[in-house]
Structure formats: structure tokens, C-alpha cells
Design a protein around this motif. Structure first.
Motif, mmCIF file in Angstrom:
data_model
loop_
_atom_site.group_PDB
_atom_site.id
_atom_site.type_symbol
_atom_site.label_atom_id
_atom_site.label_comp_id
_atom_site.label_asym_id
_atom_site.label_seq_id
_atom_site.Cartn_x
_atom_site.Cartn_y
_atom_site.Cartn_z
ATOM 1 N N ARG A 138 0.841 -1.201 0.000
ATOM 2 C CA ARG A 138 0.000 0.000 0.000
ATOM 3 C C ARG A 138 0.872 1.246 0.000
ATOM 4 O O ARG A 138 1.666 1.483 0.903
ATOM 5 C CB ARG A 138 -0.908 -0.001 1.236
ATOM 6 N N THR A 139 0.729 2.048 -1.058
ATOM 7 C CA THR A 139 1.437 3.324 -1.134
ATOM 8 C C THR A 139 0.656 4.364 -0.348
ATOM 9 O O THR A 139 -0.570 4.448 -0.458
ATOM 10 C CB THR A 139 1.582 3.778 -2.601
ATOM 11 N N GLU A 140 1.370 5.157 0.444
ATOM 12 C CA GLU A 140 0.704 6.179 1.235
ATOM 13 C C GLU A 140 1.654 7.355 1.454
ATOM 14 O O GLU A 140 2.866 7.244 1.232
ATOM 15 C CB GLU A 140 0.279 5.595 2.587
ATOM 16 N N ARG A 149 5.610 9.921 -0.743
ATOM 17 C CA ARG A 149 4.587 8.945 -1.123
ATOM 18 C C ARG A 149 5.321 7.646 -1.459
ATOM 19 O O ARG A 149 6.048 7.569 -2.451
ATOM 20 C CB ARG A 149 3.802 9.433 -2.336
#
Length: 786
Positions: free
Chosen positions: A625-627, A665
Motif C-alpha cells: 500500500r502506497t501512502e 509517497r
């Protein structure tokens, strides 16, 4: 004052000389120690084998014509045995007057006229030598000369043996011994006869057994010198087939078979006058190996260095001939061989002395015909015959290393737990070379069953296991990963396939317009082939994507596994400390002390809790999951989670972080994993240095820069040799000790960096104090900055 019973000699012989080949080995070494001028000869003179005689004795026991039995026995004598022995045997049995008398005289003749003679043309022994040296068990003469040579720094030992027990080897082979010897200055031969059965009297003391040398007949020539050990009343059933088998296997490996045949110590074997060949190892067999490792362990100015060369020649798939050279210095060896627990003293890395080694690996299923050796079956049999990694001291074998039942490098045990290439002992042909003068601390056990257990022996084992088990296996997997089932970049290929499909469709449409009705079926076949190709290409792309996804998941799971292990270790340690605290408080009424212990436990559990929170982003969902997150805060959290560990190891952590948040990110779990692996490595190498330098103060420095986002991680531990700057990022390459050697941490960390289009590398800035590399740099691309 001690007194020794006569039977103690028999006990010594049976305990110290454990096999026939070791008995021959000791007698052969004695010949070379006597400075033989043309090697050592072992001559078997077997008039009739023990087994063959027993068959005739069974017939005699059943009765029948006595003279016929005598004639049958004489006819059964080996015509190739010496005429003297045959005539003496025949004369002895011809005087028999009854069946029982014939049985008795045949047994006596067997004991008297079957013999083994070990002879050399060395300096020989005088009457005084026989009395003062040969008959003194444990004589110190050679040992004193060896020690003098070692003290003088001589490169070669003057003797192969020094314990003074080799003469007991004759006892293993037969009940009677005759020594025939002379020096150049002697006018006659000197003789010594021993009947070992006389020592079996349980009431006799050693000094009550009469054994004394005497003068014999004339020498073969006036200037002749040498020694013949003549053994009779043989304890074993010797046949030509058995001796030939020993020559093929045991005697062939008695001296270093890797040496040039012309340079090997000469050992000749004859059976009833016929010379039996002792084979040498053909170079073509070594050239046919599929992989190999060779190297040297050297001591230069008091510092050890291990250098080994790994080669992948033919691993069963298309790849160029790959070669890698690994060099480990003192600092690396302290980490990889000694480790954190300090079970071996660092000094043993030096006192072991220099040695060399080579091991050639074969995939036995892929062995094929070799010119000069034969077809596949012959090649496999030859490889199996020479299989094993043997140990040689001064070109002579050290038993039992390399025997079929011996797994001294634990290759078979490790192979059972390893996936991929099986590196078991039967797949190797190899040798290790040591010497008496260079490796003073590597000493044979008295019973010749391996080396004595010493710190130096432990270093030898650990170095060889590291090289063969870990590095060669890792290198072969690395070549496989690089060249077999390589990752395919589909971006260009997919565009090209699409263009080709469009061109083909356009051409088919034109063909349909131009083709007459009778040719329409062929055009339809062509159109169907295009459709099937397009479908195949789509499936291939999907499968390759699946394989790449599986590969990524493997890396992810390996990373999570490593982190779970770290946290589990912390939990176990905290629990153990809690139990120790409670045990210490049993029966005591000390509230303040109790409060202090529970405060300690609470602090440790709080630390573990932080580690678990840091672990959360490492879950598969978290890692994918990219955040957007604050890189500044992530570094603080990661360091905070190791607070108790840093305190325990007295590590001072300095952070140079920007005051303003640095938002990126990215996949948070992957960045956490990179930091965790860097911290884990640092703790290990800081401990290695701290245990050796009492005044050392461990430090870790972490800084963060923007444009692009860059984390610089540095410690003041042992650092990395420039030669290993890239190797440490390879899968399964590790310089940690066996308990902690996995070699995946930095490999996974770099994969995680590259997943973001960034890079993780070891900066080539040389530390002025250590002369090694200490600074890791994680550089993320500018595009990830939020």
C-alpha cells in the motif's frame, strides 16, 4: 614408580592403530622418515589364502587318502608366490603322518610362509638404534627434532611422524615381526624378532618379555642401507582381489592425488611378485566439474586473510563461465568465524597458520562421456571413487577425513535441509592442504582418527564450512537467479507484439480481398494461426506477471519473517528477564525492589509494543500500500522502537533530521524494512568491535536530506571491506557467524529501494580509522516527495 604389564603393548596397538590402511600408512611414513632413496615397497607373498586353506582343511577332516590331500594342497599353492615360500610350505606338509598332523602342519606353514614385507632404502638402523629407539615406545628423538625445526622456522618438518608408536602398526597386520636393517657403515645386517603373542601373558610385566636385536648375515651390497619390516602369521585373509581393491581406493588416496604423478611420494605394491598399479586422479575429471571453489588462508604480518575463488562452469542451463573472488580480512573473519558469542578465541585465527583448499562440485546426473576416461557410466564411477574432501598434511593423508562414512564438513546434514542445489559430500572431489610446520596447532589424535579438538581445529572446520556450504551454494544460486528464468521487461516487447499483430491483420484483410475462392481455406488457416498466437502471447504475459508477483511476495514474506524473528527474540528476552526477576524476589519482602523490577519489565514490554507497531506496516497489505507519510517521523519511530536494545548494547544514536516534516509517497513497510535491516546489521558489528575493544563507544548516525529524499546511515563498527562493497547486497551472502548467517537482509532492503525507483548503496568513502566502508545511503527518487 609405575610398572607396565606386557599386555599393555597389545592394548596400545589395538587402540592406536584402528585399521589395516592406517597400519600401512604408519609403516610407509616410517620409510619416508628414514629418507628412503626410491620410495617404499609393500610386498605380499601369499602362498595360499587363509580362506582357501580352510576349504582344504574341511576336506581333510572328512578323511580320505592322506597323500591325495597333500597333493591337492600343493596343487592349490599360488604358482606366482615366491618359490622359496612354496617349497618350504610343501616340505612342511609332506612330513605329516596323519590327517590331524596334516591339519596342524598346514596351519603352521600358513602362519610361517605367508608374509607382508614393507621395505625402504633409507638410512637404516644400527644395533644401537634398534635398542635405543625402535624398542622404546614413545621415543622422543623425532619429536625433539620436529620441535627444533619448528622453533627454527623451517618450512618443512624433518619427519612425518613423531610419537614413536608407528612400530605397533606391524602388530595389527600379523603376530610375528622380523626387522632386517643396516646402515651404510654396517658390515652385516641387524635383526630383531618379535612374537607379539608373548605379550599376551596377563601375569607378565613388560620388562620380563625378552626382546633383543642381533647380528645377521651379509648385506646385499657393501654400501646398502635400508629397512625391511617382515610380518608373518597374518591376522587377515589376504587375496590378490582384496589388495588390488585397496590399491585402487585406499593406497591411491594415501598421498595427495591432486599432485603431479611424477612428484608424488613413490609407493609400490606387489602381490606374489606382480606389481599392482596405484591409480592417479586424471586431470580430465577435475576439468569436467560443474562448479568449484579454491582458495588460501594466509597469515601476513600477524593478520589472517581468506581468499577464495568461486566458479560456475556448467549448472545445467545457459550461462557464461562465471567467476567470483571473495576476500575476508581479520575483521570479517572475526564476524563470520568467531561471531558474537566468542566460543573461539580471536588468537586462533592466527595460530591456526596458513592452509589451502580446493573443492570441485559435480551434478552426477549430468556427467557425460569424457575423452580419455570413457562413457558416462565410467565417468560417474570415477567421480564416485574420488569423491570426498580429503585432508593432507605434507602431502600425506590425515584420516578419516573424506572417507565414505565421514561427513566432517557436515555437507550431507546441511543438504537435507537445503532447497535447490544439493551440496552433499559424494558430489565433491577436493582436498585441504596443511603442514606440520605451518600448522603447529593442528595435531593428529594419537589413534589417527582425525585432528585433536582445539580452537585452531574449530577455525579450520568453520572456515571450510563457510566457504563450501555457504559461499559456493550462495554463488550457484546467484548465477541461477541471474541467468535462469530471467525477468523479462515486457514494456517494449508488448508494443512490438501489438504492432506485429496489427500488421498481420492488415495483411490478412488484403489477402482475403485478393485471394480467389479456392484459396480462402488457406487464408482462414493463417488467420486462425494469428489468433492462436495472440492468445498465446496474452497468456505468456499474464504468466510472467504472476511469476514476478510470486517473486515479490517471496521477498516480502522473507522480510516479514526476519522482522517477526526480531520481535519474537525481544519478547522471549523480556519474558526471561521477568522470570529471573521473580525468581530473585522469592521469599523476600522488599516492595521497593519489587517495584523496580516491575518498572524494568514494563519498560521492556513497552519497547516490544513499539516494535510490534513498527512491524504492522510490514504486513503484506501494508507493504503493497502506497501512502503519504512523514519520513522524518518514521525514522524517529524506528529508532524509538529499538530504544531498549540500544541501551542494552550501549549504542549512542545521533540523528540529524530536518525540523520540518519531509513528506513522501511510498510503501511505508518497505522503508521500515530497510531501516530495520540497517539497524540489525549495525548492532551485530558494533557488538563484534565492542567485545574486543573495552574503550570502544558504539555509535550510529542517521541523517535525512531532501531533494531527493536521502537517508544516510552510518556506524563506527567494523565496516565493510571495499572488495565486498557490492557482495553484501547479494542474496545469501553474509559475514555473520553460523547462528545468525542468513544473507537476506540487505538483499531485501535493496529490492525494496529499487521497487520505488530508488537505490540503496554502500558509499565508497573510506573511513580514516578503519580503512573500510561504513556509510549506507538510501536515495529515493525526487518523484516520491509529496
Amino acid at each position: 614408580m609405575f610398572r607396565i604389564t606386557a599386555r599393555t603393548v597389545l592394548e596400545l596397538g589395538s587402540e592406536l592403530i584402528s585399521s589395516d590402511i592406517i597400519a600401512f600408512y604408519e609403516l610407509i611414513k616410517n620409510g619416508f622418515d628414514a629418507r628412503t632413496k626410491n620410495g617404499v615397497t609393500i610386498a605380499f607373498d601369499v602362498v595360499i589364502s587363509r580362506h582357501a586353506l580352510s576349504k582344504h582343511l574341511e576336506k581333510i577332516a572328512r578323511g580320505g587318502d592322506l597323500e591325495s590331500h597333500k597333493a591337492d594342497l600343493i596343487a592349490a599353492l599360488d604358482p606366482k608366490s615366491s618359490l622359496t615360500s612354496r617349497n618350504a610350505f610343501s616340505s612342511a606338509i609332506m612330513t605329516a603322518t596323519s590327517h590331524s598332523d596334516l591339519t596342524s602342519k598346514a596351519a603352521v606353514a600358513l602362519a610361517a610362509f605367508n608374509s607382508i614385507t614393507v621395505s625402504d632404502t633409507g638410512k637404516g638402523m644400527s644395533i644401537e638404534d634398534l635398542t635405543g629407539s625402535f624398542l622404546v615406545i614413545g621415543t622422543p628423538s623425532r619429536k625433539l627434532e620436529v620441535e627444533a625445526a619448528l622453533a627454527a622456522g623451517m618450512k618443512e618438518s624433518p619427519y612425518l611422524g613423531e610419537k614413536g608408536i608407528g612400530r605397533l602398526s606391524a602388530m595389527r597386520l600379523g603376530e610375528k615381526l622380523r626387522v632386517v636393517t643396516a646402515q651404510e657403515i654396517d658390515k652385516t645386517l641387524n635383526l630383531l624378532d618379535i612374537d607379539w603373542r608373548a605379550f599376551g601373558d596377563i601375569n607378565a610385566m613388560l620388562d620380563q618379555i625378552p626382546v633383543a636385536p642381533s647380528k645377521g648375515g651379509a648385506k646385499p651390497a657393501p654400501q646398502w642401507s635400508g629397512t625391511s619390516i617382515i610380518i608373518s602369521d597374518l591376522t587377515e585373509n589376504w587375496t590378490e582381489a582384496r589388495v588390488r581393491q585397496m590399491a585402487e581406493y585406499d593406497f591411491a588416496r594415501l598421498t595427495d592425488p591432486f599432485d603431479d604423478a611424477a612428484l608424488r611420494p613413490r609407493v609400490a605394491i606387489t602381490f606374489n611378485g606382480e606389481r599392482l598399479s596405484i591409480p592417479f586422479m586424471p586431470r580430465a575429471l577435475l576439468d569436467a566439474a560443474h562448479a568449484s571453489v579454491s582458495g588460501k588462508y594466509e597469515i601476513v604480518e600477524g593478520r589472517p586473510t581468506l581468499t577464495c575463488t568461486l566458479e560456475a562452469l556448467d549448472l545445467g542451463f545457459d550461462h557464461p563461465r562465471e567467476k567470483e573472488i571473495i576476500t575476508l580480512t581479520l575483521e570479517d573473519l572475526q564476524g563470520a568465524i568467531i561471531g558474537k558469542d566468542g566460543e573461539i578465541e580471536d588468537s586462533a585465527l592466527v595460530t591456526i597458520g596458513p592452509f589451502s583448499f580446493e573443492a570441485h562440485w559435480y551434478n552426477r546426473r549430468r556427467l557425460s562421456k569424457i575423452e580419455g576416461i570413457g562413457e558416462q557410466r565410467a565417468v560417474r564411477e570415477l567421480q564416485e571413487k574420488w569423491s570426498g574432501i580429503l585432508l593432507f598434511r605434507d602431502r600425506f593423508r590425515v584420516f578419516p577425513y573424506g572417507e565414505d562414512e565421514d561427513d566432517w564438513l557436515e555437507l550431507d546434514r546441511r543438504a537435507l535441509r537445503r532447497s535447490g542445489y544439493t551440496l552433499n559430500k559424494t558430489q565433491f572431489v577436493g582436498r585441504v592442504n596443511i603442514s606440520r610446520t605451518a600448522n603447529k596447532k593442528l595435531v593428529d589424535q594419537t589413534n589417527r582418527e582425525g585432528l585433536r579438538v582445539t580452537p585452531e581445529q574449530n577455525v579450520l572446520l568453520q572456515v571450510l564450512r563457510y566457504v563450501v556450504q555457504d559461499q559456493l551454494g550462495r554463488f550457484m544460486r546467484e548465477v541461477e537467479r541471474q541467468y535462469k528464468n530471467q525477468k523479462i521487461d515486457l514494456s517494449d516487447a508488448q508494443a512490438q507484439v501489438t504492432k506485429l499483430e496489427d500488421r498481420a491483420k492488415t495483411a490478412i484483410r488484403k489477402l482475403k480481398r485478393l485471394t480467389p475462392p479456392e484459396g480462402s481455406e488457406a487464408v482462414e488457416d493463417l488467420e486462425q494461426a494469428l489468433f492462436e498466437f495472440s492468445e498465446f502471447a496474452a497468456k505468456a504475459r499474464a504468466r510472467i506477471a504472476e511469476v514476478e508477483q510470486e517473486s515479490r511476495q517471496m521477498i516480502e514474506m522473507a522480510g516479514v519473517g526476519l522482522m517477526v524473528e526480531v520481535v519474537a527474540h525481544e519478547l522471549a528476552r523480556a519474558s526471561e528477564n521477568a522470570l529471573k526477576a521473580l525468581d530473585a524476589l522469592k521469599g523476600s519482602d522488599v516492595p521497593e525492589k519489587l517495584r523496580g523490577h516491575f518498572n524494568t519489565l514494563r519498560a521492556e514490554m513497552k519497547s516490544v509494543s513499539k516494535r510490534v507497531r513498527v512491524l504492522d506496516p510490514l504486513s503484506i497489505s501494508g507493504r503493497q500500500r502506497t501512502e503519504i507519510f512523514d519520513l522524518n517521523e518514521l525514522i524517529k519511530e524506528s529508532v524509538d522502537a529499538h530504544e531498549a536494545q540500544f541501551a542494552r548494547h550501549r549504542v549512542d544514536v545521533k540523528m540529524d533530521l530536518p525540523e520540518r516534516p519531509l513528506k513522501v509517497r511510498a510503501v511505508k513497510g518497505m522503508v521500515v524494512q530497510i531501516l530495520e535491516n540497517l539497524i540489525s546489521n549495525s548492532i551485530y558489528w558494533l557488538d563484534i568491535r565492542a567485545t574486543r575493544e573495552p574503550s570502544f563507544r558504539p555509535e550510529i548516525a542517521i541523517s535525512l536530506e531532501s531533494g531527493p529524499p536521502t537517508i544516510v546511515f552510518e556506524d563506527n563498527g567494523r565496516g565493510v571491506a571495499a572488495d565486498n562493497q557490492e557482495k553484501i547486497f547479494k542474496a545469501f551472502f553474509s559475514l555473520r557467524d553460523t547462528k545468525r548467517r542468513r544473507g537476506l537482509g540487505l538483499f531485501i532492503a535493496r529490492e525494496a529501494a529499487e521497487h520505488h525507483g530508488g537505490k540503496l548503496y554502500l558509499d565508497d568513502t573510506i573511513n580514516a580509522e578503519t580503512g573500510r566502508l561504513h556509510r549506507f545511503v538510501l536515495e529515493l527518487p525526487t518523484g516520491v516527495q509529496a
